[in-house]
Enzyme design. Structure first.
Site, PDB file in Angstrom:
ATOM      1  N   LYS A  54      -3.765  16.874  11.843  1.00  0.00           N
ATOM      2  CA  LYS A  54      -2.013  16.973  11.819  1.00  0.00           C
ATOM      3  C   LYS A  54      -1.898  18.358  11.174  1.00  0.00           C
ATOM      4  O   LYS A  54      -1.104  19.308  11.553  1.00  0.00           O
ATOM      5  CB  LYS A  54      -1.631  15.877  10.957  1.00  0.00           C
ATOM      6  CG  LYS A  54      -1.335  14.367  11.857  1.00  0.00           C
ATOM      7  CD  LYS A  54      -1.025  13.384  10.807  1.00  0.00           C
ATOM      8  CE  LYS A  54      -1.192  12.279  11.364  1.00  0.00           C
ATOM      9  NZ  LYS A  54      -0.732  11.099  10.605  1.00  0.00           N
ATOM     10  N   GLN A  98       0.234   9.108   4.230  1.00  0.00           N
ATOM     11  CA  GLN A  98      -0.835   8.520   4.963  1.00  0.00           C
ATOM     12  C   GLN A  98      -1.236   7.236   4.586  1.00  0.00           C
ATOM     13  O   GLN A  98      -1.542   6.785   3.397  1.00  0.00           O
ATOM     14  CB  GLN A  98      -2.025   9.398   4.975  1.00  0.00           C
ATOM     15  CG  GLN A  98      -3.041   8.905   6.146  1.00  0.00           C
ATOM     16  CD  GLN A  98      -2.693   9.383   7.627  1.00  0.00           C
ATOM     17  OE1 GLN A  98      -1.695  10.375   7.758  1.00  0.00           O
ATOM     18  NE2 GLN A  98      -3.680   9.157   8.532  1.00  0.00           N
ATOM     19  N   ASP A 121       7.894  10.255   9.311  1.00  0.00           N
ATOM     20  CA  ASP A 121       7.412   9.166   9.919  1.00  0.00           C
ATOM     21  C   ASP A 121       8.449   8.287  10.713  1.00  0.00           C
ATOM     22  O   ASP A 121       8.089   7.174  11.384  1.00  0.00           O
ATOM     23  CB  ASP A 121       6.675   8.319   8.997  1.00  0.00           C
ATOM     24  CG  ASP A 121       5.002   8.675   8.904  1.00  0.00           C
ATOM     25  OD1 ASP A 121       4.675   8.844   7.838  1.00  0.00           O
ATOM     26  OD2 ASP A 121       4.469   8.796  10.135  1.00  0.00           O
TER      27      ASP A 121
END
Ligand SMILES: Nc1nc(=O)c2c([nH]1)NC[C@@H]1CN(c3ccc(C(=O)N[C@@H](CCC(=O)O)C(=O)O)cc3)C=[N+]21
Ligand SMILES: [Mg+2]
Length: 293
Positions: A54, A98, A121
């Site tokens: 990412k 994460q 997200d």
């Protein structure tokens, strides 16, 4: 007759080029460089790979990124304090915590603490609410990536029976929302490990999304001939089975029945990263005065 390959790498590359151009225009206009803060707790090797992917993708798109690592033993209070700092930092536009988190930490409490405008997200209840009302602030990364793949492969959804295999907060449920949304207009069934006659339900699908987190679970007898099959699985096989990454789909067997199929790796994964970049730009736009909200 093998299925048509749906190439996530190629689709993600084209998508990321569009984001890169939009980031350049935004930065040129506002002097602001969008920034993603990635938070990792502990030593989960898969997380390290994904976060590195990412960050690399961010740099290539002109998006700044920073990594905030806490030890496996970190307390929930430590993590919440870090999230609050990132929420308050005007130079940070997107925050990604994460998953998974170590057992001593309540994931829901942490995800609820991310500022809704920085929740790239789309996990925060406010953003899930907006999504379910058909007015999304952010696109949930993996489900939106799946929609991009279906569009790129010209798989119709409006006339289609779509079956989502899995009901997770990260994929299954938001996936169903996007397929149901005006414009996609699919007729959606969500099934899961408790569904009776699971194979029969899956065989009804013109579009079948496998997102249950079990390697090679979806077998050829669960696929209607000619159906489009999208594999969201990212299962790491044990060394005894050759190691590496396998999807939720028994690829070789399903490849003989499906009409179109995504590979793992090289399918949904790259799209997840690409949509995250788009969401980080969106977050920067929302937080930069004068930009359209
Ligand atoms: N807060 C949070 N948001 C997430 O979006 C999130 C998460 N936590 N935790 C874990 C899952 C998993 N995930 C992946 C992203 C990219 C690839 C990816 O790039 N996969 C490559 C292969 C990468 C490899 O070689 O392992 C591919 O499928 O081609 C995979 C998996 C995002 N997740
Ligand atoms: Mg946990």
């Amino acid at each position: 007759m093998p299925a048509r390959l749906i190439d996530g790498k190629q689709t993600a590359a084209a998508y990321r080029e569009r984001v890169k151009a939009d980031v350049a225009a935004f930065t040129q206009k506002t002097g602001v460089t969008p920034h993603l803060a990635a938070v990792v707790v502990g030593e989960n090797p898969a997380s390290a790979v994904y976060v590195r992917n990412k960050q690399r993708a961010c740099e290539q798109a002109g998006i700044g990124s920073s990594l905030h690592a806490l030890p496996e033993s970190a307390s929930q209070a430590d993590l919440l304090a870090l999230v609050q700092d990132l929420n308050a930092d005007p130079a940070v536009h997107g925050i990604l915590v994460q998953l998974p988190l170590p057992g001593q930490i309540d994931e829901r409490a942490v995800l609820d603490a991310v500022a809704p405008l920085k929740d790239v997200d789309c996990f925060h209840p406010e953003n899930v609410g907006l999504l379910s009302q058909g007015r999304p602030r952010f696109a949930p990364c993996t489900p939106a990536g799946v929609m991009e793949l279906l569009a790129a492969a010209e798989v119709p959804t409006a006339s289609a029976r779509a079956v989502v295999l899995g009901r997770s907060e990260i994929v299954g449920k938001p996936m169903a929302m996007l397929l149901l949304a005006r414009g996609a207009d699919a007729t959606v069934t969500v099934c899961h490990s408790r569904t009776a006659d699971l194979a029969a339900v899956c065989r009804e699908a013109d579009v079948l999304i496998a997102a249950i987190g079990r390697a090679k679970f979806l077998t050829a007898d669960m696929v209607k001939p000619g159906a489009a099959v999208i594999d969201v699985g990212i299962n790491r096989l044990p060394d005894s089975e050759g190691g590496g990454l396998a999807g939720d789909v028994d690829y070789d067997a399903v490849n003989e029945v499906a009409g179109a199929l995504t590979p793992v790796p090289g399918g949904v994964g790259p799209m997840t990263v690409a949509v995250l970049l788009r969401n980080t730009l969106t977050a920067a736009e929302l937080q930069t005065a004068g930009e359209p909200g």
